[in-house]
Design a protein around this motif. Structure first.
Motif, PDB file in Angstrom:
ATOM      1  N   GLU A 140       0.836  -1.205   0.000  1.00  0.00           N
ATOM      2  CA  GLU A 140       0.000   0.000   0.000  1.00  0.00           C
ATOM      3  C   GLU A 140       0.871   1.256   0.000  1.00  0.00           C
ATOM      4  OE1 GLU A 140      -3.076  -0.710   3.090  1.00  0.00           O
ATOM      5  OE2 GLU A 140      -4.348  -0.789   1.286  1.00  0.00           O
ATOM      6  N   VAL A 159       2.990  -3.066  -8.677  1.00  0.00           N
ATOM      7  CA  VAL A 159       3.151  -2.818  -7.238  1.00  0.00           C
ATOM      8  C   VAL A 159       3.446  -4.171  -6.601  1.00  0.00           C
ATOM      9  CG1 VAL A 159       2.105  -1.876  -5.157  1.00  0.00           C
ATOM     10  CG2 VAL A 159       1.553  -0.887  -7.391  1.00  0.00           C
ATOM     11  N   ARG A 173      -4.072  -2.355  -8.346  1.00  0.00           N
ATOM     12  CA  ARG A 173      -4.937  -1.243  -7.951  1.00  0.00           C
ATOM     13  C   ARG A 173      -6.360  -1.524  -8.441  1.00  0.00           C
ATOM     14  NH1 ARG A 173      -0.056   1.495  -9.572  1.00  0.00           N
ATOM     15  NH2 ARG A 173       0.771   2.778  -7.886  1.00  0.00           N
ATOM     16  N   GLN A 218      -7.180  -2.208 -12.155  1.00  0.00           N
ATOM     17  CA  GLN A 218      -5.922  -2.279 -12.909  1.00  0.00           C
ATOM     18  C   GLN A 218      -5.800  -3.551 -13.752  1.00  0.00           C
ATOM     19  OE1 GLN A 218      -2.291  -2.269 -10.545  1.00  0.00           O
ATOM     20  NE2 GLN A 218      -0.985  -2.254 -12.373  1.00  0.00           N
ATOM     21  N   ALA A 248       2.278   1.721  -3.496  1.00  0.00           N
ATOM     22  CA  ALA A 248       1.253   2.201  -4.433  1.00  0.00           C
ATOM     23  C   ALA A 248       1.018   3.699  -4.264  1.00  0.00           C
ATOM     24  CB  ALA A 248      -0.051   1.430  -4.220  1.00  0.00           C
ATOM     25  N   VAL A 249       1.069   4.178  -3.018  1.00  0.00           N
ATOM     26  CA  VAL A 249       0.859   5.605  -2.753  1.00  0.00           C
ATOM     27  C   VAL A 249       2.096   6.408  -3.150  1.00  0.00           C
ATOM     28  CG1 VAL A 249       0.548   7.318  -0.910  1.00  0.00           C
ATOM     29  CG2 VAL A 249      -0.824   5.224  -0.914  1.00  0.00           C
ATOM     30  N   ASP A 250       3.276   5.867  -2.803  1.00  0.00           N
ATOM     31  CA  ASP A 250       4.529   6.578  -3.042  1.00  0.00           C
ATOM     32  C   ASP A 250       4.839   6.712  -4.529  1.00  0.00           C
ATOM     33  OD1 ASP A 250       7.120   7.602  -1.754  1.00  0.00           O
ATOM     34  OD2 ASP A 250       7.861   6.168  -3.241  1.00  0.00           O
ATOM     35  N   GLN A 251       4.469   5.707  -5.315  1.00  0.00           N
ATOM     36  CA  GLN A 251       4.803   5.706  -6.743  1.00  0.00           C
ATOM     37  C   GLN A 251       3.549   5.463  -7.573  1.00  0.00           C
ATOM     38  OE1 GLN A 251       8.373   3.379  -7.622  1.00  0.00           O
ATOM     39  NE2 GLN A 251       9.120   3.777  -5.558  1.00  0.00           N
ATOM     40  N   PRO A 252       2.750   6.544  -7.729  1.00  0.00           N
ATOM     41  CA  PRO A 252       1.459   6.383  -8.417  1.00  0.00           C
ATOM     42  C   PRO A 252       1.601   5.887  -9.860  1.00  0.00           C
ATOM     43  CG  PRO A 252       1.688   8.598  -7.441  1.00  0.00           C
ATOM     44  CD  PRO A 252       3.005   7.917  -7.286  1.00  0.00           C
ATOM     45  N   GLU A 253       2.770   6.135 -10.493  1.00  0.00           N
ATOM     46  CA  GLU A 253       2.931   5.715 -11.896  1.00  0.00           C
ATOM     47  C   GLU A 253       3.418   4.278 -12.002  1.00  0.00           C
ATOM     48  OE1 GLU A 253       4.018   9.545 -10.584  1.00  0.00           O
ATOM     49  OE2 GLU A 253       5.338   7.806 -10.585  1.00  0.00           O
TER      50      GLU A 253
END
Ligand code: 1HN
Length: 341
Positions: free
Chosen positions: A228, A240, A265, A268, A231-236
């Motif tokens: 999690e 994940v 996600r 996704q 996923a937040v730190d690297q949205p692109e």
């Protein structure tokens, strides 16, 4: 590529003379051994539904007492290899194991490496090398080669977990055997506690640590939180994914099979790169579609599937508002060591 000579092209008395001397001509089999462009695979894309496995496994609990089974397991066998071979892929064995309240699966150790991914139930534990590891849904527990291990259950509901072993490879190498042991004394020190904090490892002044496997239990809460955060730190970031590693070396947690957790996600779709090792997917949370070449399956929680190496795999989260979490095992460490990755 031209046709090579066939066995039938050779005179019968010549073939017989070769057989008498334990000799075989290469050329009739050369194309089968070295197919053009891409390997041939016995491994078939195979799906196992937990909904189908669960009642059959519980029935095994009625039919076979633990004393008569030692390990009460239904093996997830790939029909491409023949069910009797009990392998999911060239190097992977998969099985669903049931332990009922109060049961004890006695101590032994063996040459193949194992891991357990806990699927359901609370109150069971596995003692590995004297470390009593509680089993909860989503936890990964290692049983590396040669370490004593036994399972017990103090809870009041059935506990079920997925075993992943490199047994087919170790057996093929004629290196597979086991030794029975006595009930282990439980140590107070636990690798999952002392190695649980990322970037911080025990560094004693007075005593050299010499454990090949410093961490045996990877709690699901930690893996889920890492995914999690990623996923937040690297949205692109497309994939994940985290790898289960040996915290002291950063290498794969085991030498032959690789273990990973992956988050899709909401909504996704993830197309995986085509690679040489066979791969296994087990859904921990959520719902997803797994497409292997032209075969598609919707998988729900606790379902498992495998794909042969060199196949095109696409994963899709079927929910548009919740993430999906996979446990993945593959043959990457082995392929890298062999130089065929
Ligand atoms: C084994 O030792 C266990 O300890 C489970 O739970 C499955 C499959 C083949 C060989 C050894 C266990 C196994 C196994």
């Amino acid at each position: 590529m031209h046709e090579l000579g066939r066995l039938a092209d050779l005179p019968a008395d010549y073939r017989e003379a070769l057989t008498q001397q334990n000799l075989v001509p290469l050329w009739p089999s050369l194309r089968a051994m070295l197919p053009p462009g891409r390997p041939s695979a016995k491994t078939q894309a195979t799906f196992w539904s937990y909904k189908a496995i669960r009642p059959l496994l519980l029935k095994a609990g009625d039919l076979t007492p633990i004393e008569k089974a030692e390990r009460r397991v239904l093996v997830l066998a790939n029909p491409g290899h023949g069910l009797e071979k009990m392998q999911a892929s060239p190097a992977m064995y998969l099985g669903m194991q049931l332990l009922l309240p109060g049961e004890w699966a006695p101590a032994h150790r063996h040459t193949p490496n194992a891991v357990r991914m806990i699927v359901e139930g609370e109150g069971a534990y596995t003692t590995v090398d004297g470390e009593k590891c509680p089993m909860s849904r989503g936890d990964l527990i290692l049983t590396p080669t040669g370490l004593w291990h036994e399972h017990g259950h103090d809870g009041d509901q059935p506990v079920i977990w997925l075993d992943v072993l490199d047994l087919p490879l170790v057996y093929y190498m004629e290196a597979s055997y086991h030794v029975d042991g006595e009930r282990q004394a439980v140590k107070t020190s636990r690798g999952d506690r002392i190695c649980a904090h990322g970037g911080l490892l025990p560094a004693p002044f007075f005593q050299r640590r010499n454990k090949s496997y410093p961490m045996l239990r990877y709690p699901w809460g930690e893996a889920r939180a890492a995914l999690e955060a990623l996923a937040v730190d690297q949205p692109e970031l497309e994939a994940v994914q985290v790898t289960y590693v040996n915290p002291e070396t950063g290498d794969d947690a085991q030498h032959i099979l690789g273990y990973y957790a992956l988050m899709l996600r909401p909504g996704q779709t993830l197309k995986l790169p085509v690679r040489s090792p066979a791969i296994m997917f087990h859904l921990i949370e959520g719902g997803a579609e797994v497409r292997i070449e032209d075969q598609s399956n919707v998988i729900t929680e606790a379902d498992t599937c495998c794909a042969p190496g060199y196949s095109a795999v696409t994963l899709r989260n079927t929910s548009i508002d919740a993430p999906a979490f996979f446990f993945i095992a593959d043959e990457t460490p082995l392929h890298r060591k062999l130089g065929v990755f």
